[in-house]
Write an enzyme that holds these catalytic residues in place. Structure first.
Site, PDB file in Angstrom:
ATOM      1  N   CYS A   2       0.841  -1.183   0.000  1.00 36.96           N
ATOM      2  CA  CYS A   2       0.000   0.000   0.000  1.00 36.96           C
ATOM      3  C   CYS A   2       0.880   1.238   0.000  1.00 36.96           C
ATOM      4  O   CYS A   2       2.059   1.171   0.322  1.00 36.96           O
ATOM      5  CB  CYS A   2      -0.869  -0.006   1.235  1.00 36.96           C
ATOM      6  SG  CYS A   2      -1.722  -1.579   1.444  1.00 36.96           S
ATOM      7  N   ARG A  27       1.290   1.897  -6.088  1.00 36.50           N
ATOM      8  CA  ARG A  27       1.582   0.855  -5.101  1.00 36.50           C
ATOM      9  C   ARG A  27       0.338   0.100  -4.672  1.00 36.50           C
ATOM     10  O   ARG A  27       0.424  -0.885  -3.948  1.00 36.50           O
ATOM     11  CB  ARG A  27       2.230   1.471  -3.864  1.00 36.50           C
ATOM     12  CG  ARG A  27       3.578   2.050  -4.144  1.00 36.50           C
ATOM     13  CD  ARG A  27       4.231   2.466  -2.878  1.00 36.50           C
ATOM     14  NE  ARG A  27       4.703   1.315  -2.147  1.00 36.50           N
ATOM     15  CZ  ARG A  27       5.950   1.131  -1.769  1.00 36.50           C
ATOM     16  NH1 ARG A  27       6.838   2.018  -2.051  1.00 36.50           N
ATOM     17  NH2 ARG A  27       6.298   0.065  -1.102  1.00 36.50           N
ATOM     18  N   TRP A 111      -3.843  -1.830  -1.269  1.00 39.50           N
ATOM     19  CA  TRP A 111      -3.850  -3.067  -2.034  1.00 39.50           C
ATOM     20  C   TRP A 111      -4.290  -4.129  -1.034  1.00 39.50           C
ATOM     21  O   TRP A 111      -3.569  -4.427  -0.078  1.00 39.50           O
ATOM     22  CB  TRP A 111      -2.458  -3.379  -2.579  1.00 39.50           C
ATOM     23  CG  TRP A 111      -2.426  -4.574  -3.487  1.00 39.50           C
ATOM     24  CD1 TRP A 111      -2.698  -4.597  -4.825  1.00 39.50           C
ATOM     25  CD2 TRP A 111      -2.089  -5.917  -3.129  1.00 39.50           C
ATOM     26  NE1 TRP A 111      -2.553  -5.875  -5.312  1.00 39.50           N
ATOM     27  CE2 TRP A 111      -2.186  -6.700  -4.300  1.00 39.50           C
ATOM     28  CE3 TRP A 111      -1.716  -6.540  -1.942  1.00 39.50           C
ATOM     29  CZ2 TRP A 111      -1.923  -8.068  -4.313  1.00 39.50           C
ATOM     30  CZ3 TRP A 111      -1.462  -7.899  -1.950  1.00 39.50           C
ATOM     31  CH2 TRP A 111      -1.562  -8.653  -3.127  1.00 39.50           C
ATOM     32  N   ASN A 137       0.735  -0.717   6.250  1.00 36.35           N
ATOM     33  CA  ASN A 137       1.160  -1.531   5.124  1.00 36.35           C
ATOM     34  C   ASN A 137       1.826  -2.759   5.713  1.00 36.35           C
ATOM     35  O   ASN A 137       2.783  -2.622   6.477  1.00 36.35           O
ATOM     36  CB  ASN A 137       2.160  -0.726   4.286  1.00 36.35           C
ATOM     37  CG  ASN A 137       2.699  -1.510   3.114  1.00 36.35           C
ATOM     38  OD1 ASN A 137       2.221  -2.595   2.810  1.00 36.35           O
ATOM     39  ND2 ASN A 137       3.708  -0.954   2.452  1.00 36.35           N
ATOM     40  N   GLY A 138       1.320  -3.953   5.409  1.00 28.64           N
ATOM     41  CA  GLY A 138       1.896  -5.166   5.977  1.00 28.64           C
ATOM     42  C   GLY A 138       0.792  -6.099   6.420  1.00 28.64           C
ATOM     43  O   GLY A 138      -0.382  -5.881   6.145  1.00 28.64           O
ATOM     44  N   GLU A 528       9.185 -13.175 -20.435  1.00 30.82           N
ATOM     45  CA  GLU A 528       8.924 -11.785 -20.048  1.00 30.82           C
ATOM     46  C   GLU A 528       7.804 -11.199 -20.922  1.00 30.82           C
ATOM     47  O   GLU A 528       6.925 -10.480 -20.430  1.00 30.82           O
ATOM     48  CB  GLU A 528      10.221 -10.972 -20.173  1.00 30.82           C
ATOM     49  CG  GLU A 528      10.097  -9.486 -19.951  1.00 30.82           C
ATOM     50  CD  GLU A 528       9.565  -9.089 -18.577  1.00 30.82           C
ATOM     51  OE1 GLU A 528       9.404  -9.949 -17.700  1.00 30.82           O
ATOM     52  OE2 GLU A 528       9.268  -7.888 -18.400  1.00 30.82           O
ATOM     53  N   LYS A 532       4.243  -9.777 -19.482  1.00 30.81           N
ATOM     54  CA  LYS A 532       3.732  -8.422 -19.781  1.00 30.81           C
ATOM     55  C   LYS A 532       2.312  -8.512 -20.326  1.00 30.81           C
ATOM     56  O   LYS A 532       1.440  -7.757 -19.932  1.00 30.81           O
ATOM     57  CB  LYS A 532       4.598  -7.711 -20.835  1.00 30.81           C
ATOM     58  CG  LYS A 532       5.934  -7.149 -20.442  1.00 30.81           C
ATOM     59  CD  LYS A 532       5.939  -6.022 -19.475  1.00 30.81           C
ATOM     60  CE  LYS A 532       5.963  -6.546 -18.071  1.00 30.81           C
ATOM     61  NZ  LYS A 532       7.229  -6.718 -17.441  1.00 30.81           N
ATOM     62  N   GLU A 535      -0.341  -9.694 -17.614  1.00 32.79           N
ATOM     63  CA  GLU A 535      -0.645  -8.751 -16.529  1.00 32.79           C
ATOM     64  C   GLU A 535      -1.361  -7.499 -17.039  1.00 32.79           C
ATOM     65  O   GLU A 535      -2.125  -6.879 -16.309  1.00 32.79           O
ATOM     66  CB  GLU A 535       0.587  -8.405 -15.693  1.00 32.79           C
ATOM     67  CG  GLU A 535       1.552  -7.422 -16.282  1.00 32.79           C
ATOM     68  CD  GLU A 535       2.698  -7.045 -15.328  1.00 32.79           C
ATOM     69  OE1 GLU A 535       2.471  -6.900 -14.125  1.00 32.79           O
ATOM     70  OE2 GLU A 535       3.837  -6.889 -15.818  1.00 32.79           O
ATOM     71  N   HIS A 551       5.690 -31.285 -27.230  1.00 35.68           N
ATOM     72  CA  HIS A 551       5.474 -32.205 -26.102  1.00 35.68           C
ATOM     73  C   HIS A 551       4.176 -31.904 -25.360  1.00 35.68           C
ATOM     74  O   HIS A 551       3.993 -32.343 -24.232  1.00 35.68           O
ATOM     75  CB  HIS A 551       6.675 -32.163 -25.149  1.00 35.68           C
ATOM     76  CG  HIS A 551       7.949 -32.591 -25.804  1.00 35.68           C
ATOM     77  ND1 HIS A 551       8.189 -33.903 -26.177  1.00 35.68           N
ATOM     78  CD2 HIS A 551       9.029 -31.879 -26.222  1.00 35.68           C
ATOM     79  CE1 HIS A 551       9.371 -33.986 -26.771  1.00 35.68           C
ATOM     80  NE2 HIS A 551       9.909 -32.761 -26.808  1.00 35.68           N
ATOM     81  N   LYS A 650       2.609  -2.122  -7.662  1.00 35.55           N
ATOM     82  CA  LYS A 650       3.972  -2.012  -8.178  1.00 35.55           C
ATOM     83  C   LYS A 650       4.983  -2.751  -7.301  1.00 35.55           C
ATOM     84  O   LYS A 650       5.765  -3.543  -7.781  1.00 35.55           O
ATOM     85  CB  LYS A 650       4.344  -0.528  -8.296  1.00 35.55           C
ATOM     86  CG  LYS A 650       5.745  -0.272  -8.829  1.00 35.55           C
ATOM     87  CD  LYS A 650       5.855  -0.672 -10.273  1.00 35.55           C
ATOM     88  CE  LYS A 650       7.230  -0.412 -10.847  1.00 35.55           C
ATOM     89  NZ  LYS A 650       7.440  -1.199 -12.083  1.00 35.55           N
TER      90      LYS A 650
END
Ligand code: M6R
Length: 655
Positions: A2, A27, A111, A137-138, A528, A532, A535, A551, A650
């Site tokens: 957060c 964030r 968040w 935050n936590g 990568e 991208k 998300e 396979h 983030k």
């Protein structure tokens, strides 16, 4: 995860708090809230509760906590507030503040971890009497048991969060006679878990108390030495970015630290009460770097910035003959020559960069190396040679899983070197040595330029290790030339891909799922690209080394499951073309990244993305940019929020 910002000063707090939240919104953006200390005399009828604004009362209070919260972005919260257009530098006598305004307050952008995304769960939380407010935050361990205990003891709780319990505990300690600092100390002393936390107190209207355990917290000192005391202002935030417009002088809290903030300054101590001498740092991050300018979104700006980022990451570190100087990683040649193995840890995009790095260490320095997912490593640390080279990679320097993995590795006696972007972050301070990425602040949740800067730093390190382990001088010189040419090659790739990427994005935006393939050094780049895309566009996107398709994954392919294939001009090209032919046979459309003159690859491509020709070992740095553009373009076509993809944040500062 957060974002937290707080201030106590002599000017209206709300404009600064809202500005801070806007800077921190990346964030976490599920909900947002703010609580400001306002004189009770400013209430419509003094001392009365105002249910609409969440104002709480107690018998004849001099100050009350005026709280506003809302689900959704900070802009929605801002619309609920009294006029925040007041100049933040207006000097106010606290008792003469305009209605709804005060000179101290705390704010939060969330968040969600504990409790759904609702207004009731949004921060700040207050105790039932409204005398203590908290932003947190936590995650508190054992919160369910503590909640049951507090309810059994008659406390009233209004949310499903663990954070609210902190306000209740501190208010209890206050009622038992403790001042703000001791009340916070008493509440936190009995808890386990992680916190970056700030408290505000209706009975101490110019005081804030903040503390840190596992979640970042930075105090900003707004009083310039010898400055005008009428402009005193002390700030706190979860991220220095929120402080940049107001002060450059900061103190980063360490785990177990606590600070008492007043307008004229801060007093630092430990949870056990011992005083702590603060180390004041001066931030030199330019403010302009975090502003959008002419771009549509931060990701667009950060993608475009990459040629410049590469030039910065190389500046002063690489000579034309291949000599590398990395000030922070100054291993003696004998130690480099004798290294038995290397381990690189990180998460998400940083892990993909680590995978590229591990492959480069093996190729250029003949050093057995592997990359590990930090969250898994923290659970099951591998047995490493005691002399292994160990690197931790992170853009933010605040990723919980990476910090935890570093802790485990250090416990086993390894010195961990950091490759970190954010100056002064927890990881940067924790790793005794390492290199900064020099990418500049990265705001968009989807990491782009940090990947490029990480891969450059790792290529330089591989070159440096290689020279001590038998890499011929001529090969080092050729690679140095390729690296120094990169900024131009990348700018050319960006331009050449702009039009075909638009077509490819239109194709992907109608897909059911997307498969990415790459072999060798291109495999982590393909991964990568898939990260991208998923998300940002919320499309199922998976990556396989080209040889793995037959396979199993081939079963997925059809006209609505395109394949994005990386076909660089290196030893993997022939096999990559064979795999691509098999894909085409199954009727899947293809987006192919290949060298401009590669007619064989172009013949198998529904859409070609031309990647400038270069030394194969720097190809990942050229391939990644079109993949970033592709993910962004697809997400735009699907109407997604580019900088704030759903459910993400983030910096992932929780377990
Ligand atoms: O700050 P870090 O590099 O430690 O972050 C690691 C990941 O959380 C991050 O790369 C994440 O995967 C990005 N959203 C990817 O774009």
């Amino acid at each position: 995860m957060c974002g937290i910002v707080g201030v106590t000063g002599r000017a209206p707090a709300l404009p600064l708090l809202i500005d801070g939240l806007r800077r921190l919104e990346y964030r976490g953006y599920d909900s947002a809230g703010v609580a400001v200390l306002i004189p009770a005399s400013a209430l419509p009828s003094p001392g009365a509760a105002d249910p609409a604004s969440g104002i709480h009362e107690s018998a004849q209070p001099r100050y009350v906590l005026s709280r506003h919260r809302s689900v959704g972005p900070v802009s929605r919260l801002a619309a609920l507030l009294p006029d925040t257009a007041l100049l933040p530098d207006t000097v106010l006598l606290p008792d003469a503040a305009p209605a709804g305004h005060g000179t101290a307050g705390i704010a939060h952008t969330r968040w969600a971890t504990h409790g759904a995304v609702t207004e009731a769960n949004a921060h700040p939380h207050v105790d039932a009497a409204g005398r203590v407010a908290v932003v947190h935050n936590g995650v508190l361990e054992d919160a369910a048991r503590l909640r049951r205990q507090l309810l059994a003891e008659g406390e009233a709780l209004a949310s499903d969060t663990d954070s609210e319990l902190l306000a209740v505990l501190v208010a209890r300690a206050q009622r038992a006679g403790s001042g703000p600092e001791d009340a916070v100390r008493a509440a936190l002393a009995g808890l386990h878990g992680t916190w970056g936390v700030v408290f505000a107190f209706a009975d101490h209207p110019d005081v804030l108390v903040c503390a840190r355990m596992g979640a970042p917290m930075v105090v900003g000192l707004g009083r310039a030495p010898g400055g005008d005391p009428r402009h005193d202002r002390t700030l706190v935030a979860s991220d220095p970015q929120a402080l940049l417009p107001w002060t450059r002088r900061v103190v980063f809290l360490e785990d177990g630290d606590l600070a008492l903030l007043r307008p004229e300054g801060a007093v630092f101590s430990r949870l056990d009460g011992a005083r702590r001498r603060p180390q004041v740092r001066v931030l030199d991050t330019p403010l302009a770097q975090v502003e959008l300018g002419a771009f549509d979104d931060h990701m667009d700006r950060e993608i475009a910035e990459q040629p410049e980022v590469l030039a910065r990451a190389l500046a002063g570190r690489l000579a034309a003959d291949g000599t590398v100087v990395l000030g922070g990683i100054d291993l003696p040649p004998r130690r480099m020559a004798a290294l038995p193995e290397a381990l690189l840890v990180g998460c998400g995009t940083s892990l993909h960069a680590a995978r590229v790095g591990a492959a480069l260490f093996a190729r250029l320095a003949d050093l057995p190396a592997h990359a590990a997912e930090a969250s898994e490593l923290a659970l099951h640390p591998p047995r490493l040679h005691p002399d292994a080279l160990v690197l931790a990679l992170s853009q933010s320097g605040e990723t919980f899983d990476t910090l935890q993995a570093v802790g485990e590795l250090e416990l086993r006696g390894h010195e961990v070197l950091g490759l970190v972007n954010t100056v002064g972050s927890s990881l940067a301070r924790r790793c005794g040595a390492g290199v900064y990425l020099r990418a500049g602040p990265e705001v968009s949740v989807a990491s782009t330029k940090a990947f490029s800067a990480q891969v450059v730093a790792l290529t330089l390190l591989a070159l440096k290790l290689g020279r001590s382990r038998g890499l011929p001088a001529a090969r080092a010189t050729a690679l140095a030339r390729a690296l120094l040419d990169l900024p131009d090659a990348l700018a050319a790739t960006r331009e050449a891909c702009a039009a075909p990427v638009a077509g490819a994005a239109a194709l992907l935006s109608t897909a059911r799922a997307v498969a990415f393939t790459g072999r060798g050094l291109s495999a982590p780049v393909a991964a990568e690209g898939a990260l991208k895309l998923l998300e940002l566009a919320y499309l199922p996107a998976m990556a396989w080394p080209g040889g793995a398709l037959k396979h199993g994954p081939l079963a997925l392919l059809d006209a609505r499951t395109p394949v994005v294939a990386l076909v660089p001009d290196d030893e993997t090209r022939a096999a990559a073309l064979t795999g691509l032919a098999e894909v085409c046979t199954r009727g899947a459309p293809t987006v192919v990244l290949h060298a401009p003159g590669d007619a064989d690859a172009a013949a198998l491509a529904t859409i070609s993305l031309p990647v400038a020709a270069a030394d194969p070992l720097v190809a990942p740095l050229l391939q990644v940019l079109p993949l970033q553009q592709l993910a962004r373009g697809t997400a735009l076509a699907l109407g997604r929020d580019i900088d704030r993809p759903r459910n993400l944040a983030k910096s992932v500062t929780v377990a």
